[in-house]
Design an enzyme around this catalytic site. Structure first.
Site, PDB file in Angstrom:
ATOM      1  N   ASP A 139       0.914  -1.211   0.078  1.00 35.04           N
ATOM      2  CA  ASP A 139       0.060   0.001  -0.025  1.00 35.04           C
ATOM      3  C   ASP A 139       0.877   1.264   0.097  1.00 35.04           C
ATOM      4  O   ASP A 139       1.769   1.368   0.590  1.00 35.04           O
ATOM      5  CB  ASP A 139      -0.849  -0.084   1.109  1.00 35.04           C
ATOM      6  CG  ASP A 139      -1.962   1.272   1.537  1.00 35.04           C
ATOM      7  OD1 ASP A 139      -2.228   1.586   0.006  1.00 35.04           O
ATOM      8  OD2 ASP A 139      -1.939   1.748   2.400  1.00 35.04           O
ATOM      9  N   VAL A 140       0.287   2.448  -0.613  1.00 41.71           N
ATOM     10  CA  VAL A 140       1.105   3.702  -0.999  1.00 41.71           C
ATOM     11  C   VAL A 140       0.488   4.416   0.296  1.00 41.71           C
ATOM     12  O   VAL A 140      -0.553   4.374   0.606  1.00 41.71           O
ATOM     13  CB  VAL A 140       0.755   4.239  -2.018  1.00 41.71           C
ATOM     14  CG1 VAL A 140       1.669   5.437  -2.201  1.00 41.71           C
ATOM     15  CG2 VAL A 140       1.118   3.337  -3.430  1.00 41.71           C
ATOM     16  N   GLU A 142      -0.032   7.643   1.126  1.00 42.55           N
ATOM     17  CA  GLU A 142      -0.312   8.848   0.275  1.00 42.55           C
ATOM     18  C   GLU A 142      -0.134  10.190   1.203  1.00 42.55           C
ATOM     19  O   GLU A 142       0.279  11.339   0.601  1.00 42.55           O
ATOM     20  CB  GLU A 142      -1.834   8.922  -0.297  1.00 42.55           C
ATOM     21  CG  GLU A 142      -1.989   7.940  -1.588  1.00 42.55           C
ATOM     22  CD  GLU A 142      -2.238   6.803  -1.352  1.00 42.55           C
ATOM     23  OE1 GLU A 142      -2.419   5.943  -0.160  1.00 42.55           O
ATOM     24  OE2 GLU A 142      -2.535   5.607  -2.255  1.00 42.55           O
ATOM     25  N   ASN A 159      -4.602   8.135   5.926  1.00 36.99           N
ATOM     26  CA  ASN A 159      -4.297   7.073   4.820  1.00 36.99           C
ATOM     27  C   ASN A 159      -5.217   6.027   4.823  1.00 36.99           C
ATOM     28  O   ASN A 159      -5.649   5.360   5.911  1.00 36.99           O
ATOM     29  CB  ASN A 159      -2.737   6.686   4.906  1.00 36.99           C
ATOM     30  CG  ASN A 159      -2.276   5.681   4.031  1.00 36.99           C
ATOM     31  OD1 ASN A 159      -2.501   6.198   2.629  1.00 36.99           O
ATOM     32  ND2 ASN A 159      -1.796   4.475   4.195  1.00 36.99           N
ATOM     33  N   GLU A 235      -1.470  37.735   3.724  1.00 35.70           N
ATOM     34  CA  GLU A 235      -0.635  37.008   2.516  1.00 35.70           C
ATOM     35  C   GLU A 235      -0.864  38.177   1.307  1.00 35.70           C
ATOM     36  O   GLU A 235      -1.837  38.332   1.037  1.00 35.70           O
ATOM     37  CB  GLU A 235      -1.044  35.745   1.877  1.00 35.70           C
ATOM     38  CG  GLU A 235      -0.413  35.061   1.201  1.00 35.70           C
ATOM     39  CD  GLU A 235      -1.127  33.669   0.520  1.00 35.70           C
ATOM     40  OE1 GLU A 235      -0.392  33.026  -0.197  1.00 35.70           O
ATOM     41  OE2 GLU A 235      -2.297  33.650   0.884  1.00 35.70           O
ATOM     42  N   HIS A 490     -82.005  41.849  74.722  1.00 37.17           N
ATOM     43  CA  HIS A 490     -83.427  41.637  74.840  1.00 37.17           C
ATOM     44  C   HIS A 490     -84.122  43.025  74.948  1.00 37.17           C
ATOM     45  O   HIS A 490     -85.235  42.779  74.918  1.00 37.17           O
ATOM     46  CB  HIS A 490     -83.702  40.799  76.317  1.00 37.17           C
ATOM     47  CG  HIS A 490     -83.974  41.503  77.501  1.00 37.17           C
ATOM     48  ND1 HIS A 490     -82.617  41.631  78.528  1.00 37.17           N
ATOM     49  CD2 HIS A 490     -84.533  42.479  78.260  1.00 37.17           C
ATOM     50  CE1 HIS A 490     -83.140  42.392  79.389  1.00 37.17           C
ATOM     51  NE2 HIS A 490     -84.355  43.017  79.108  1.00 37.17           N
ATOM     52  N   ASP A 552     -76.473  38.311  76.693  1.00 40.38           N
ATOM     53  CA  ASP A 552     -77.559  39.212  76.387  1.00 40.38           C
ATOM     54  C   ASP A 552     -77.095  40.805  76.419  1.00 40.38           C
ATOM     55  O   ASP A 552     -76.988  41.451  77.383  1.00 40.38           O
ATOM     56  CB  ASP A 552     -78.402  39.350  77.694  1.00 40.38           C
ATOM     57  CG  ASP A 552     -79.769  40.486  77.730  1.00 40.38           C
ATOM     58  OD1 ASP A 552     -80.054  40.699  76.581  1.00 40.38           O
ATOM     59  OD2 ASP A 552     -80.220  40.598  78.748  1.00 40.38           O
ATOM     60  N   SER A 646     -83.101  47.600  82.305  1.00 40.75           N
ATOM     61  CA  SER A 646     -82.202  46.504  81.351  1.00 40.75           C
ATOM     62  C   SER A 646     -81.175  47.218  80.423  1.00 40.75           C
ATOM     63  O   SER A 646     -81.676  48.425  79.850  1.00 40.75           O
ATOM     64  CB  SER A 646     -83.224  45.646  80.621  1.00 40.75           C
ATOM     65  OG  SER A 646     -83.478  44.455  81.498  1.00 40.75           O
TER      66      SER A 646
HETATM   67  C1  4AZ Z   1     -86.226  43.948  83.688  1.00 36.42           C
HETATM   68  O1  4AZ Z   1     -87.524  43.465  83.454  1.00 36.42           O
HETATM   69  C2  4AZ Z   1     -85.662  43.449  84.887  1.00 36.42           C
HETATM   70  N1  4AZ Z   1     -83.928  42.505  89.431  1.00 36.42           N
HETATM   71  C3  4AZ Z   1     -84.461  43.763  85.144  1.00 36.42           C
HETATM   72  C4  4AZ Z   1     -83.757  43.743  86.274  1.00 36.42           C
HETATM   73  C5  4AZ Z   1     -84.155  42.674  87.129  1.00 36.42           C
HETATM   74  C6  4AZ Z   1     -85.359  42.242  86.962  1.00 36.42           C
HETATM   75  C7  4AZ Z   1     -86.059  42.726  85.790  1.00 36.42           C
HETATM   76  C8  4AZ Z   1     -83.315  42.221  88.242  1.00 36.42           C
HETATM   77  O2  4AZ Z   1     -85.833  44.692  82.996  1.00 36.42           O
END
Ligand code: 4AZ
Length: 699
Positions: A139-140, A142, A159, A235, A490, A552, A646
């Site tokens: 073989d050559v 090359e 080669n 070049e 109430h 209440d 109340s």
């Molecule tokens: C009311 O009827 C009521 N003794 C509030 C207080 C009391 C009783 C009744 C307490 O508004």
């Protein structure tokens, strides 16, 4: 001594008859002189033509050689040749000056063909045994063969049997000539205002057979300058200008170059914003290439002066096309452009050398008129009622009925951002809260209240009267905030069927069904100090049970804030739970003995009763005194709340603070003032969270 060939012409036809040619196509083989190993005949000529496949060469060597010796091998000989080239001629049995035996020598054909001719003449002086030779195809390499030639591979040569091929280093591509290694270097785009461009692999020799293109493309208005730096090595040719490798520069319509050689071109001011550079290399040469830096400038814009109280960034002696500057103001000042205030403003140098906008001015930050404070007022601490940066204002609350929330300072300073700022509340506004539980008037009578007695006017400024529209009072309440009245749940619904487990809406009193009067002393007669207030919303305690009276408690939101004064003031919410034996005062316009209503507000002073005692007292009546209820009163009876009281307040004085606190609200009891039947009140402390949650949402 030899015969002169007198018969030479006569014998010619005979000689010709002995000559023959053997064609050999094998990869290896053996050739021998006729008759070998016996002596060869006279006048014999044999030619072996060996042909091997293309890409192979033929190697020939002799194992035995013994021929007649003659000057320059003119008689007997073995001749090795190609189609057009004599490779060797051998004769004799040893080397002399003029004759040559093959010995160990190997004859190699330059190509794939070799012809070997054996010739013996007519004489027969001595017996010669001739030769025994072997041949093989080899073989050559090359790669090796091409090493010094123009055809050598640029990078790597491989080669193989019958040929060779070239390959390139990583990053290079084999050119179509299958020999040189080129690079892909077209379409390089530069859009920055400055940059550096080099030939591929700079400063190492640039690749061959390459066609590189570079473009600097900037916005119109820029002018590009080019400068070659460092090494310049392309070049060239002594006579022809740049025939092989060169740079060519296209700047607008102009074409500059070709440039090559070792002397870099002078700096070039292209006067354009678009430059194309072409660099070409041919398939030969080892040159180091070039490096080019470029920069772009545009029209110059006029000098800039920063505004008063402001600055310009970046601050430069000169500005050119596309340069941008940011104008900002010192702390406490705002950039003012037209009528608009902003933090910064940017302007740009345009291609015609003008600025895109004028320099704005800096205006001091202004917090504007301070917001009004409900139940308070604002005073300016700085001269001329200034509202600009660093100015100071002070909020204060209407004394003595209001005080500032959490006792913070009411001082606000105008910030650099143009907002009034407090060191604790920040941007939030302070609030004025009513002062609670500090009545101007105190009881003159030091002696214990025995059976209840009329209250002295102004000693219970938190009491509220819940009254029907016709003026008939039906319950009491306590002012617990600027517009909040706490009462019994109430009080705010009609009596319901005991079977009804839940309180249906239609049982409830609506805000328009009643009113609230504060500053009241007389029950029926009007007071100079009274204030009538409408009801906005009602909040029953979410756990209120109308059958057992648990929780209440209800909060009533007034439609407006009553004016606080010596006769109208909220009561404070308790800081801790009630203690057994604590003396409390209960006030109201409810029934007295003999079922009569009093003329004025009445009050009693009684002790808190232990929960257990109270539970036991009510056990025979099958009434449950739950944890949210507090009892108060005397075992022997006498002093008690009654119908109409109340919802009213049960308060106690904190002697240390000198301030009054709400302990409970009148809720229920068996009859009034009876022995062993205490009054039952809703516990405020237990429900303080609910009260604060509801009353904190104003509106
Ligand atoms: C009311 O009827 C009521 N003794 C509030 C207080 C009391 C009783 C009744 C307490 O508004």
């Amino acid at each position: 001594m030899r015969w002169l060939p007198l018969y030479h012409a006569l014998c010619f036809s005979l000689l010709k008859a002995l000559a023959h040619t053997v064609e050999l196509n094998n990869m290896f083989g053996q050739i021998q002189s006729p008759g070998y190993p016996d002596s060869y005949p006279r006048d014999s000529k044999v030619t072996w033509n060996i042909t091997v496949p293309e890409g192979f060469r033929i190697k020939l060597y002799f194992m035995h050689f013994n021929l007649e010796s003659s000057y320059l091998c003119e008689y007997d000989y073995v001749k090795v040749e190609t189609e057009d080239q004599l490779l060797a001629i051998f004769c004799g049995s040893e080397n002399t000056d003029t004759e040559h035996t093959p010995g160990q020598e190997v004859v190699l054909s330059p190509g794939s063909f070799m012809s070997i001719t054996f010739q013996s003449d007519f004489s027969d002086e001595e017996r010669f045994t001739g030769f025994d030779a072997h041949y093989m195809a080899v073989d050559v390499d090359e790669c090796r063969e091409r090493e010094d030639e123009e055809l050598a591979c640029d990078h790597y040569c491989h080669n193989y049997i019958g040929g060779c091929y070239c390959s390139c280093r990583f990053g290079y591509l084999l050119h179509a000539d299958n020999r040189t290694c080129r690079v892909e270097c077209s379409g390089n785009l530069f859009t920055q205002r400055t940059g550096v461009i080099t030939s591929p692999d700079f400063p190492n020799p640039y690749p061959k057979s390459s066609e590189c293109s570079y473009e600097i493309r900037l916005e119109e208005g820029f002018m590009i300058s080019l400068q070659f730096e460092d090494i310049f090595d392309i070049e060239d040719h002594p006579e022809v200008p740049c025939p092989y490798d060169y740079i060519e520069i296209k700047a607008g319509p102009k074409v500059l170059g070709r440039f090559c050689g070792e002397k870099a071109p002078e700096p070039i001011n292209t006067q354009t914003h678009n430059v194309q550079i072409r660099f070409r290399s041919d398939n030969s040469g080892e040159n180091r290439g070039w490096k080019l830096s470029y920069s772009a400038t545009g029209e110059e814009c006029p000098e800039l002066k920063p505004p008063v109280h402001g600055k310009i960034e970046p601050l430069q002696a000169k500005y050119f096309f596309k340069d941008q500057v940011l104008i900002s103001c010192d702390t406490g000042y705002k950039v003012l452009k037209g009528n608009v205030e902003m933090d910064t403003f940017q302007i740009e140098c345009r291609k015609d050398g003008t600025w895109s906008n004028e320099i704005p001015t800096c205006k001091i930050a202004d917090c504007g008129a301070p917001a009004e404070l409900e139940h308070g007022l604002v005073t300016f601490s700085t001269r001329n009622n200034l509202t600009t940066y660093k100015s100071e204002i002070r909020y204060s609350c209407q004394q003595p009925y209001y005080k500032m929330y959490h006792n913070i300072s009411g001082i606000y300073t105008c910030s650099a951002q143009g907002v009034w700022m407090n060191e604790v509340l920040g941007e939030n506004q302070t609030t004025c809260l009513p002062v609670c539980g500090l009545p101007k008037f105190s009881r003159k009578l030091i002696a214990r209240i025995l059976n209840g007695r009329p209250a002295e006017k102004g000693t219970t400024p938190w009491i509220a009267m819940l009254s029907h529209p016709n003026g008939e009072p039906f319950c009491g309440g306590s002012l617990v905030g600027p517009n909040w009245v706490l009462t019994a749940a109430h009080c705010l619904h009609y009596s319901l069927d005991p079977e009804d487990a839940i309180l249906q809406d239609f049982y409830k009193i609506s805000p328009s069904d009643f009113k609230i009067i504060v500053g009241k002393h007389w029950r029926h007669r009007s007071d100079e100090t009274e204030q009538h207030l409408g009801v906005k919303r009602i909040f029953l305690h979410p756990l209120y049970n109308p059958n057992t009276f648990e929780n209440d408690m209800a909060l009533v939101e007034l439609s407006k804030d009553p004016v606080l004064n010596d006769f109208v003031m909220p009561i404070c919410l308790p800081e801790g739970p009630p203690e057994e034996g604590t003396m409390v005062i209960v006030s109201g316009w409810g029934k007295q003995f003999l079922q009569r209503f009093p003329e004025t507000l009445m009050e009693i002073e009684i002790p808190i009763v232990g929960h257990h005692t109270c539970q036991e007292a009510y056990a025979p009546l099958k009434k449950n005194v739950t944890r949210d209820m507090i009892c108060a009163g005397l075992k022997e009876g006498g002093k008690d709340a009654c119908a109409g009281d109340s919802g009213g307040p049960m308060v106690t004085l904190d002697n240390d603070r000198g301030q009054w606190y709400l302990v409970g609200t009148v809720s229920w009891g068996y009859d009034c003032g009876k022995k062993d039947r205490y009054g039952v009140y809703s516990d405020i402390y237990r429900n303080k969270n609910w009260i604060q949650k509801v009353t904190s949402k104003r509106n």
